[in-house]
Design an enzyme around this catalytic site. Structure first.
Site, mmCIF file in Angstrom:
data_model
loop_
_atom_site.group_PDB
_atom_site.id
_atom_site.type_symbol
_atom_site.label_atom_id
_atom_site.label_comp_id
_atom_site.label_asym_id
_atom_site.label_seq_id
_atom_site.Cartn_x
_atom_site.Cartn_y
_atom_site.Cartn_z
ATOM 1 N N ASP A 208 0.838 -1.194 0.000
ATOM 2 C CA ASP A 208 0.000 0.000 0.000
ATOM 3 C C ASP A 208 0.875 1.247 0.000
ATOM 4 O OD1 ASP A 208 -2.299 1.495 0.020
ATOM 5 O OD2 ASP A 208 -2.525 1.427 2.191
ATOM 6 N N TYR B 108 1.348 5.637 -0.513
ATOM 7 C CA TYR B 108 1.017 6.812 0.301
ATOM 8 C C TYR B 108 1.151 8.015 -0.617
ATOM 9 C CZ TYR B 108 1.522 9.502 4.764
ATOM 10 O OH TYR B 108 1.387 10.347 5.839
ATOM 11 N N HIS C 80 -3.367 13.871 1.347
ATOM 12 C CA HIS C 80 -3.527 12.941 2.463
ATOM 13 C C HIS C 80 -2.270 12.898 3.325
ATOM 14 C CE1 HIS C 80 -4.681 9.405 4.742
ATOM 15 N NE2 HIS C 80 -3.541 8.835 4.409
ATOM 16 N N GLU D 220 -10.064 4.005 4.424
ATOM 17 C CA GLU D 220 -9.150 4.682 3.502
ATOM 18 C C GLU D 220 -9.599 4.339 2.093
ATOM 19 O OE1 GLU D 220 -5.123 5.585 5.964
ATOM 20 O OE2 GLU D 220 -5.087 3.732 4.802
ATOM 21 N N GLU E 15 -9.233 3.974 -1.627
ATOM 22 C CA GLU E 15 -8.035 3.798 -2.444
ATOM 23 C C GLU E 15 -8.374 3.097 -3.763
ATOM 24 O OE1 GLU E 15 -4.641 2.271 -0.442
ATOM 25 O OE2 GLU E 15 -5.219 3.078 1.511
ATOM 26 N N ASP F 263 -8.816 0.373 2.744
ATOM 27 C CA ASP F 263 -7.774 -0.063 3.688
ATOM 28 C C ASP F 263 -8.210 0.359 5.098
ATOM 29 O OD1 ASP F 263 -5.330 -0.894 4.762
ATOM 30 O OD2 ASP F 263 -4.332 0.981 4.283
ATOM 31 N N ARG G 166 -7.079 3.875 13.959
ATOM 32 C CA ARG G 166 -6.122 4.974 14.165
ATOM 33 C C ARG G 166 -5.478 4.943 15.545
ATOM 34 N NH1 ARG G 166 -5.031 6.010 9.071
ATOM 35 N NH2 ARG G 166 -6.899 6.578 7.905
ATOM 36 N N GLN H 198 -2.827 2.248 15.393
ATOM 37 C CA GLN H 198 -1.781 2.733 14.479
ATOM 38 C C GLN H 198 -0.882 3.778 15.152
ATOM 39 O OE1 GLN H 198 -3.442 4.504 10.930
ATOM 40 N NE2 GLN H 198 -1.473 5.199 10.163
ATOM 41 N N LYS I 79 -3.756 -1.914 10.597
ATOM 42 C CA LYS I 79 -4.288 -2.021 9.243
ATOM 43 C C LYS I 79 -4.373 -3.453 8.739
ATOM 44 C CE LYS I 79 -2.597 2.544 7.872
ATOM 45 N NZ LYS I 79 -3.679 3.153 7.088
ATOM 46 N N THR J 156 -8.546 -5.723 4.622
ATOM 47 C CA THR J 156 -8.510 -4.775 3.507
ATOM 48 C C THR J 156 -9.543 -5.259 2.505
ATOM 49 O OG1 THR J 156 -6.137 -4.448 3.852
ATOM 50 C CG2 THR J 156 -7.035 -3.686 1.762
ATOM 51 N N THR K 66 -4.460 6.266 0.402
ATOM 52 C CA THR K 66 -5.690 7.043 0.538
ATOM 53 C C THR K 66 -5.738 8.155 -0.493
ATOM 54 O OG1 THR K 66 -5.491 6.633 2.881
ATOM 55 C CG2 THR K 66 -7.112 8.275 2.198
ATOM 56 N N GLU L 162 -9.372 12.571 8.389
ATOM 57 C CA GLU L 162 -9.270 13.887 7.737
ATOM 58 C C GLU L 162 -10.629 14.593 7.716
ATOM 59 O OE1 GLU L 162 -7.255 11.636 4.389
ATOM 60 O OE2 GLU L 162 -6.530 13.679 4.019
HETATM 61 O O1 LIG Z 1 1.434 9.298 8.014
HETATM 62 C C1 LIG Z 1 1.267 8.285 8.711
HETATM 63 O O2 LIG Z 1 1.935 8.043 9.704
HETATM 64 C C2 LIG Z 1 0.227 7.307 8.356
HETATM 65 C C3 LIG Z 1 -0.387 7.275 7.191
HETATM 66 C C4 LIG Z 1 -1.467 6.332 6.871
HETATM 67 O O3 LIG Z 1 -2.191 5.785 7.668
HETATM 68 C C5 LIG Z 1 -1.720 6.165 5.444
HETATM 69 C C6 LIG Z 1 -1.560 4.811 4.798
HETATM 70 O O4 LIG Z 1 -1.983 3.703 5.147
HETATM 71 C C7 LIG Z 1 -1.134 4.983 3.426
HETATM 72 C C8 LIG Z 1 -2.228 5.613 2.653
HETATM 73 O O5 LIG Z 1 -3.301 5.019 2.590
HETATM 74 O O6 LIG Z 1 -2.025 6.690 2.063
HETATM 75 CA CA CA Z 2 -3.777 2.923 3.228
HETATM 76 MG MG MG Z 3 -5.844 -2.557 5.538
#
Ligand SMILES: O=C(O)/C=C/C(=O)CC(=O)CC(=O)O
Ligand code: CA
Ligand code: MG
Length: 395
Positions: free
Chosen positions: A110, A112, A117, A178, A180, A212, A216, A219, A232, A236, A324, A338
């Site tokens: 995955d 970013y 985002h 998320e 995606e 996804d 939080r 995480q 995560k 998914t 995302t 967000e």
């Molecule tokens: O910036 C972070 O620490 C975390 C970011 C995410 O949770 C995003 C991720 O899973 C990737 C994405 O979907 O963009």
């Molecule tokens: Ca993600």
């Molecule tokens: Mg996931």
């Protein structure tokens, strides 16, 4: 033109022809192509055992020439009235069939790749530091996910439990989505041989929608320094339909201008693969966001080139997702963290205020893209209903 009577405004017209895996009560899983509100049984229509294997993998492993040949065959069958008598009996209403996970997922990665985002999450997770880490504009950041918990749309979302902080354990109180877009690898690659950006269409079979799901609280507590893990990995979700890359030619656009000069292996200027998809996110039926995919900073060919540049090889069934999808505007964010700005500005919905997901909530993500000749390409949906965390002895 097709001899079928298609519903007005269908995203599953003759220019799309997405693939999925279906069954009916008492029959085995086999490959279908969607057309309008029906599915065509490809195992029966082609007589080819590759479409009776119960996943798309064996067909995907045949490569782009076979993908193109079948697409031409399907187009002929569904447009030339001479084939109607043979093909029509092999169509079933989509409402009458059960859809299954379309691919046997090999590895799941995955990315970013949405700048908006990444900046928003940076502001919330790492206040007081610049929103983007210094590497972000130089390489597409990603994490390796858990292939075994990639499930088809409709799979219940069992609220995960875990460590919520020091000596705190319980069901996640900050369960999120998320929105995606996923890319499915058909053709493997050779260990030690990076896949260049211009080999994208030789390897990637098609595109699906991805949610996804993210806890939080788990995480935020676990992710330093190795990145997302249990926050995560519980689920998914992917859409049941995989849209062939060939259906997306009219959706291709130039990606946004890049801030810094990229290393040659990431230079995608010769064949840009920005994609003009618009996602729609619904919570309990209410539209809460319309994330625009075309503004993604990193494109799928760049992601593929990056994930193989160290010599790591691809397998049939690898899934890599965009990350995302968030646009610049407040109604274009692809996650609740967000949309509710980390819970400080809850959404006001018909069913009450929402920051994160409650048990019973239903999240559905759809998308469309322009197709040839003014047609629309639909992606079906990826949906899931949150179910309560099972009662367990305290960990
Ligand atoms: O910036 C972070 O620490 C975390 C970011 C995410 O949770 C995003 C991720 O899973 C990737 C994405 O979907 O963009
Ligand atoms: Ca993600
Ligand atoms: Mg996931």
């Amino acid at each position: 033109m097709t001899w079928l009577d298609l519903p007005d405004g269908t995203g599953f017209g003759i220019t799309n022809l997405p693939y999925g895996i279906f069954s009916t009560p008492g029959t085995a899983r086999r490959t279908a192509v969607a057309i309008g509100d029906r599915v065509l049984d490809l195992a029966a229509a082609t007589g080819d055992p590759v479409h009776a294997t119960g996943t798309l993998n064996a067909f995907m492993a045949r490569g782009p020439a076979a993908w193109g040949a079948l697409r031409r065959q399907l187009t002929a069958w569904l447009t030339d009235p001479a084939h109607r008598a043979a093909i029509e009996p092999l169509l079933s209403p989509r409402a009458d069939v059960t859809m299954h996970l379309p691919i046997e997922v090999a590895d799941y990665v995955d990315f970013y790749s949405s700048r908006h985002h990444a900046e928003n999450l940076g502001r919330m997770f790492r206040p007081g530091t610049p929103p983007l880490t210094p590497n972000w504009t130089h390489l597409p950041i990603a994490y390796h996910g858990r292939a075994g918990t990639v499930r088809v749309s409709g799979t219940p979302v069992i609220r995960p439990a875990g460590q919520l902080g020091a000596a705190r354990f319980g069901p996640s109180e900050r369960l999120d989505i998320e929105a995606e877009v996923g890319f499915v690898v058909g053709m493997p690659s050779t260990p030690g041989e990076p896949v260049p950006v211009d080999a994208f269409t030789a390897h990637v079979f098609g595109v699906c929608l991805v949610n996804d799901w993210s806890a939080r609280d788990l995480q935020a507590w676990e992710y330093v320094p190795l990145g997302p893990f249990l926050g995560k990995s519980f689920l998914t979700s992917v859409s049941a339909w995989v849209v062939p890359l060939a259906a997306l030619e009219a959706a291709r656009v130039a990606p946004p201008a890049r801030d810094v000069e990229l290393l040659p292996y990431l230079d995608d200027s010769a064949a840009p693969w920005g994609l003009d998809l618009t996602l729609e996110v619904r919570l309990n039926g209410e539209l809460i966001s319309r994330p625009p995919f075309k503004q993604l900073y990193w494109t799928a060919p760049q992601q593929l080139a990056h994930l193989t540049v160290n010599g790591a090889s691809l397998r049939t069934g690898d899934l890599f997702a965009s990350g995302t999808v968030s646009g610049p505007a407040g109604d274009q964010y692809g996650s609740l963290i967000e949309l509710s700005w980390n819970g400080t500005a809850p959404l006001t919905l018909a069913g009450g205020a929402r920051s994160f997901l409650e048990d019973g909530d239903v999240v559905t993500i759809t998308a469309t893209a322009p197709g040839p000749g003014g047609t629309r390409i639909g992606f079906g949906e990826v949906t899931g209903t949150v179910t309560p965390a099972p009662r367990r002895a305290p960990a």
